[in-house]
Design an enzyme around this catalytic site. Structure first.
Site, PDB file in Angstrom:
ATOM      1  N   ALA A 274       0.688  -0.836  -0.002  1.00 32.07           N
ATOM      2  CA  ALA A 274      -0.265  -0.143  -0.238  1.00 32.07           C
ATOM      3  C   ALA A 274       1.196   1.086   0.025  1.00 32.07           C
ATOM      4  O   ALA A 274       1.843   1.122   0.736  1.00 32.07           O
ATOM      5  CB  ALA A 274      -0.758   0.003   1.294  1.00 32.07           C
TER       6      ALA A 274
ATOM      7  N   GLY B 126       0.647  -5.028   1.206  1.00 34.54           N
ATOM      8  CA  GLY B 126      -0.780  -4.719  -0.142  1.00 34.54           C
ATOM      9  C   GLY B 126      -0.430  -5.435  -1.036  1.00 34.54           C
ATOM     10  O   GLY B 126      -1.012  -6.237  -2.197  1.00 34.54           O
TER      11      GLY B 126
ATOM     12  N   GLU C  47      -0.358  -9.171  -0.545  1.00 29.04           N
ATOM     13  CA  GLU C  47      -2.286  -9.320  -0.613  1.00 29.04           C
ATOM     14  C   GLU C  47      -2.629  -9.276  -2.528  1.00 29.04           C
ATOM     15  O   GLU C  47      -4.127 -10.324  -2.270  1.00 29.04           O
ATOM     16  CB  GLU C  47      -2.945  -8.154   0.138  1.00 29.04           C
ATOM     17  CG  GLU C  47      -2.436  -8.677   1.561  1.00 29.04           C
ATOM     18  CD  GLU C  47      -2.590  -7.558   2.384  1.00 29.04           C
ATOM     19  OE1 GLU C  47      -1.674  -6.415   2.465  1.00 29.04           O
ATOM     20  OE2 GLU C  47      -3.210  -7.726   3.649  1.00 29.04           O
TER      21      GLU C  47
ATOM     22  N   GLU D 211       4.276  -4.778   7.266  1.00 25.77           N
ATOM     23  CA  GLU D 211       3.374  -4.066   7.858  1.00 25.77           C
ATOM     24  C   GLU D 211       3.726  -4.505   9.148  1.00 25.77           C
ATOM     25  O   GLU D 211       3.809  -2.861   9.737  1.00 25.77           O
ATOM     26  CB  GLU D 211       2.057  -4.141   7.880  1.00 25.77           C
ATOM     27  CG  GLU D 211       1.262  -4.935   6.660  1.00 25.77           C
ATOM     28  CD  GLU D 211       1.217  -5.550   5.865  1.00 25.77           C
ATOM     29  OE1 GLU D 211       2.263  -6.452   5.889  1.00 25.77           O
ATOM     30  OE2 GLU D 211       0.707  -5.206   5.146  1.00 25.77           O
TER      31      GLU D 211
HETATM   32  N1  CAA Z   1       4.558   3.353  -0.722  1.00 24.39           N
HETATM   33  C1  CAA Z   1       4.897   4.337  -0.828  1.00 24.39           C
HETATM   34  N2  CAA Z   1       6.368   4.108  -1.738  1.00 24.39           N
HETATM   35  C2  CAA Z   1       7.053   3.607  -1.743  1.00 24.39           C
HETATM   36  C3  CAA Z   1       6.595   1.977  -1.053  1.00 24.39           C
HETATM   37  C4  CAA Z   1       5.517   2.178  -0.634  1.00 24.39           C
HETATM   38  N3  CAA Z   1       5.268   0.314   0.118  1.00 24.39           N
HETATM   39  N4  CAA Z   1       7.912   1.405  -1.518  1.00 24.39           N
HETATM   40  C5  CAA Z   1       8.070   1.715  -2.465  1.00 24.39           C
HETATM   41  N5  CAA Z   1       8.175   2.796  -2.456  1.00 24.39           N
HETATM   42  C6  CAA Z   1       8.834   4.344  -3.060  1.00 24.39           C
HETATM   43  C7  CAA Z   1      10.425   4.634  -2.415  1.00 24.39           C
HETATM   44  O1  CAA Z   1       9.716   6.059  -1.101  1.00 24.39           O
HETATM   45  C8  CAA Z   1      11.046   5.597  -2.924  1.00 24.39           C
HETATM   46  O2  CAA Z   1      10.377   6.328  -4.120  1.00 24.39           O
HETATM   47  P1  CAA Z   1      11.297   7.842  -4.062  1.00 24.39           P
HETATM   48  O3  CAA Z   1      11.924   7.291  -5.356  1.00 24.39           O
HETATM   49  O4  CAA Z   1      10.630   9.035  -4.149  1.00 24.39           O
HETATM   50  O5  CAA Z   1      12.238   7.984  -2.253  1.00 24.39           O
HETATM   51  C9  CAA Z   1      10.501   4.119  -4.449  1.00 24.39           C
HETATM   52  O6  CAA Z   1       9.494   3.620  -4.062  1.00 24.39           O
HETATM   53  C10 CAA Z   1      11.979   3.260  -4.608  1.00 24.39           C
HETATM   54  O7  CAA Z   1      11.632   2.759  -3.276  1.00 24.39           O
HETATM   55  P2  CAA Z   1      13.296   2.707  -2.562  1.00 24.39           P
HETATM   56  O8  CAA Z   1      14.279   3.458  -2.737  1.00 24.39           O
HETATM   57  O9  CAA Z   1      12.562   2.206  -1.120  1.00 24.39           O
HETATM   58  O10 CAA Z   1      13.523   0.805  -3.389  1.00 24.39           O
HETATM   59  P3  CAA Z   1      14.766  -0.257  -2.580  1.00 24.39           P
HETATM   60  O11 CAA Z   1      15.216  -0.862  -3.746  1.00 24.39           O
HETATM   61  O12 CAA Z   1      16.055   0.919  -2.006  1.00 24.39           O
HETATM   62  O13 CAA Z   1      13.740  -0.771  -1.696  1.00 24.39           O
HETATM   63  C11 CAA Z   1      12.177  -1.923  -1.149  1.00 24.39           C
HETATM   64  C12 CAA Z   1      12.489  -1.954  -2.317  1.00 24.39           C
HETATM   65  C13 CAA Z   1      13.280  -3.485  -0.295  1.00 24.39           C
HETATM   66  C14 CAA Z   1      10.776  -2.382  -1.721  1.00 24.39           C
HETATM   67  C15 CAA Z   1      11.468  -0.704  -0.444  1.00 24.39           C
HETATM   68  O14 CAA Z   1      10.587   0.406  -1.441  1.00 24.39           O
HETATM   69  C16 CAA Z   1      10.767  -1.152   0.719  1.00 24.39           C
HETATM   70  O15 CAA Z   1      10.326  -1.681   1.891  1.00 24.39           O
HETATM   71  N6  CAA Z   1       9.144  -0.689   0.382  1.00 24.39           N
HETATM   72  C17 CAA Z   1       8.055  -0.678   1.657  1.00 24.39           C
HETATM   73  C18 CAA Z   1       7.377  -1.813   0.992  1.00 24.39           C
HETATM   74  C19 CAA Z   1       6.535  -2.564   2.708  1.00 24.39           C
HETATM   75  O16 CAA Z   1       6.936  -1.449   3.710  1.00 24.39           O
HETATM   76  N7  CAA Z   1       5.309  -2.716   2.178  1.00 24.39           N
HETATM   77  C20 CAA Z   1       3.363  -2.714   3.242  1.00 24.39           C
HETATM   78  C21 CAA Z   1       3.765  -1.149   2.961  1.00 24.39           C
HETATM   79  S1  CAA Z   1       1.982  -1.317   3.884  1.00 24.39           S
HETATM   80  C22 CAA Z   1       0.259  -2.336   3.011  1.00 24.39           C
HETATM   81  O17 CAA Z   1       1.729  -2.382   2.526  1.00 24.39           O
HETATM   82  C23 CAA Z   1      -0.357  -1.848   4.292  1.00 24.39           C
HETATM   83  C24 CAA Z   1      -1.243  -3.007   3.992  1.00 24.39           C
HETATM   84  O18 CAA Z   1      -1.396  -4.695   4.021  1.00 24.39           O
HETATM   85  C25 CAA Z   1      -2.213  -2.973   2.952  1.00 24.39           C
END
Ligand code: CAA
Length: 258
Positions: free
Chosen positions: A66, A109, A112, A132
């Site tokens: 998400a 998400g 999911e 999460e």
């Molecule tokens: N939401 C918003 N933006 C996101 C994102 C997310 N879930 N995941 C990645 N991005 C964005 C980053 O902020 C970044 O944007 P900027 O260039 O503007 O900074 C861009 O995508 C590239 O990401 P990274 O620089 O972090 O890339 P990376 O290769 O270093 O890491 C990753 C990749 C491990 C996937 C890392 O991006 C990450 O940990 N993302 C979040 C994963 C996460 O926590 N997901 C769960 C979300 S909560 C949820 O889903 C609730 C639910 O149950 C529905």
């Protein structure tokens, strides 16, 4: 020009394909994307010429979860009153079989969404997880339920409580994915599977999907009873007559989806 902002849709050979298209955010699932995926999937579902739907992302990310930036400032009363994430549930009500073609990150998400699909074809670079907990929240699009049913309590607890990432070989051993293929072939394989399914009787495919889903939702006795009723109902279709007649006559069936 596509009518959508965050996805690309195409259809050919009796299948619909939805490609998540927010590359800069690793296909993070914001509200616009959720509404567009659901609208496109429902449109394909209503189209009698579409027999299967593929949902895919990019090689780097199916979806990284998400959209954290969109959700970070929300309050309790907002998420409740908006039924935040609620529209995703519509995907579980589609009659048309759905296939997730997952390469790269399928986190939160994203994992999911993949689990909302009926079949999960993974590229060999796929990574799954429910991180999460690292954000101080828990899964909210069915992850705690579907992951637990798919891979069991032990591994689901491990993933959801630690937030760790699971590579595709572990995901396959755990039973989360249907097939693993080289990442570059993932979408093509998913499309082939979709075309195969689209060539069956869409009525039988919808009933078969319904029957398998009962196994997730009810007791064995109730599930077997439901399956028997659905099986009997296939004898009310022309496709049952055609399918069996074609077998006996040693020819290919010509299903008309009725
Ligand atoms: N939401 C918003 N933006 C996101 C994102 C997310 N879930 N995941 C990645 N991005 C964005 C980053 O902020 C970044 O944007 P900027 O260039 O503007 O900074 C861009 O995508 C590239 O990401 P990274 O620089 O972090 O890339 P990376 O290769 O270093 O890491 C990753 C990749 C491990 C996937 C890392 O991006 C990450 O940990 N993302 C979040 C994963 C996460 O926590 N997901 C769960 C979300 S909560 C949820 O889903 C609730 C639910 O149950 C529905």
């Amino acid at each position: 020009m596509s009518e959508y902002e965050t996805i690309i849709t195409e259809s050919a050979d009796g299948i619909g394909v939805i490609t998540l298209n927010r590359p800069k955010a690793l296909n993070a699932l914001n509200t616009t994307l959720m509404n567009e995926v659901v609208a496109a999937a429902e449109q394909f579902d209503a189209d009698p010429d579409i027999g299967a739907i593929v949902i895919t992302g990019s090689e780097r990310a199916f979806a990284a979860g998400a959209d954290i930036k969109e959700m970070s400032d929300k309050t309790f009363s907002e998420v409740v009153s908006e039924s935040f994430f609620g529209a995703w549930d519509n995907l579980s009500r589609l009659r048309t079989p759905t296939i997730a073609a997952v390469t790269g990150y399928a986190l939160g998400g994203g994992c999911e969404l993949a689990m909302l699909c009926d079949i999960l074809i993974a590229g060999d670079n796929a990574v799954f997880g429910q991180p999460e907990i690292n954000l101080g929240v828990i899964p909210g699009i069915g992850g705690s339920q579907r992951l637990t049913r798919a891979i069991g309590k032990a591994k689901a607890m491990d993933l959801i409580l630690t937030g760790r990432q699971m590579k595709v070989d572990e995901a396959e051993r755990a039973g989360l994915v249907s097939r693993v293929v080289p990442a570059a072939e993932c979408l093509a394989t998913a499309k082939e599977v979709a075309v195969t399914i689209a060539g069956k009787s869409s009525i039988a495919a919808g009933l078969a999907k319904d029957a398998v889903n009962r196994a997730f939702e009810t007791t064995l006795t109730e599930g077997v009873r439901a399956e028997r009723g659905l099986f009997y109902s296939t004898f009310a279709t022309d496709d049952q007559t055609e399918g069996m007649a074609a077998f006996v006559a040693k020819r290919e069936p010509d299903f008309r989806n009725r």
